[in-house]
Write an enzyme that holds these catalytic residues in place. Sequence first.
Site, PDB file in Angstrom:
ATOM      1  N   LYS A 196       0.690  -1.221   0.025  1.00 18.51           N
ATOM      2  CA  LYS A 196       0.004   0.078   0.016  1.00 18.51           C
ATOM      3  C   LYS A 196       1.039   1.202  -0.049  1.00 18.51           C
ATOM      4  O   LYS A 196       0.527   2.307  -0.746  1.00 18.51           O
ATOM      5  CB  LYS A 196      -0.574   0.192   1.341  1.00 18.51           C
ATOM      6  CG  LYS A 196      -2.096  -0.888   1.179  1.00 18.51           C
ATOM      7  CD  LYS A 196      -2.818  -1.020   2.527  1.00 18.51           C
ATOM      8  CE  LYS A 196      -3.897  -2.004   2.557  1.00 18.51           C
ATOM      9  NZ  LYS A 196      -4.927  -1.973   3.678  1.00 18.51           N
ATOM     10  N   ALA A 243      -0.936   1.252   6.277  1.00 12.54           N
ATOM     11  CA  ALA A 243      -1.238   0.266   7.473  1.00 12.54           C
ATOM     12  C   ALA A 243      -2.188  -0.922   6.784  1.00 12.54           C
ATOM     13  O   ALA A 243      -2.989  -0.612   5.908  1.00 12.54           O
ATOM     14  CB  ALA A 243      -1.642   0.729   8.677  1.00 12.54           C
ATOM     15  N   ASP A 244      -2.223  -2.150   7.518  1.00 13.95           N
ATOM     16  CA  ASP A 244      -3.061  -3.183   7.127  1.00 13.95           C
ATOM     17  C   ASP A 244      -3.213  -3.860   8.437  1.00 13.95           C
ATOM     18  O   ASP A 244      -2.468  -4.269   9.090  1.00 13.95           O
ATOM     19  CB  ASP A 244      -2.526  -4.142   6.238  1.00 13.95           C
ATOM     20  CG  ASP A 244      -3.799  -4.918   5.493  1.00 13.95           C
ATOM     21  OD1 ASP A 244      -4.536  -4.527   4.720  1.00 13.95           O
ATOM     22  OD2 ASP A 244      -3.621  -6.417   5.963  1.00 13.95           O
ATOM     23  N   THR A 245      -4.509  -4.097   8.925  1.00 16.76           N
ATOM     24  CA  THR A 245      -5.058  -4.786   9.896  1.00 16.76           C
ATOM     25  C   THR A 245      -5.644  -6.198   9.327  1.00 16.76           C
ATOM     26  O   THR A 245      -6.270  -6.051   8.511  1.00 16.76           O
ATOM     27  CB  THR A 245      -5.975  -3.905  10.679  1.00 16.76           C
ATOM     28  OG1 THR A 245      -5.345  -2.764  11.091  1.00 16.76           O
ATOM     29  CG2 THR A 245      -6.909  -4.590  11.959  1.00 16.76           C
TER      30      THR A 245
END
Length: 211
Positions: free
Chosen positions: A68, A90-92
Amino acid sequence: MISRRGASPIASSDTRAGLLLASESPRRKALLAQAGVTPDQIRAANIDETPLKGELPRAYALRLARAKAEAAGTKHRELNPRAHMFVLAADTVVACGRRILPKPDDNGGVRDCLRILSGRQHQVITAVALITPTGMLRTRMSVTRVAFRRLTPGEIESYVDSREGIGKAGGYAIQGGAEVFVRRINGSYSNVVGLPLAETVLLLRGCGYPC
């Protein structure tokens, strides 16, 4: 974790450089505001989020956060070749053991996630990636353990009908109606919402962004 995208060292990052947030999530924008950070630009990064075969949750979150940041940074440089910025992404991920739960796009997906999470402990993993104006990519990761109490069929259906869980990792939003499902939490609350503030602020400061 550090990886080099060019020959330039981090050294003295330009504190006059702005911040591009590679996410249109209102939750991440609001969390940054709590830390006194206001992005100068917001641009979602459209990438393929399909997990690789056999990919583990932490590796998956890290790969997506990096992708990303790189996608948003590349697009920004195409549109503004002379404007150097910090790019934050960010990635959750919500995981039960090695199983990566989806970000469901319909009621059925939310229902399936809640049935899996009911009465169990799971992990919420957020990887944060930052590209500096000098082209260095740095990352941090936060892991929070969350235990749900056992949910009744009626509670699951009520939450499904609220449609709050659509598009959320694991099919729920802890900052909303799903907070009543939580029996115990061990770790960063803001991580479960979508952005671990302590790790994010340390990452920004360590790379020279003033906050």
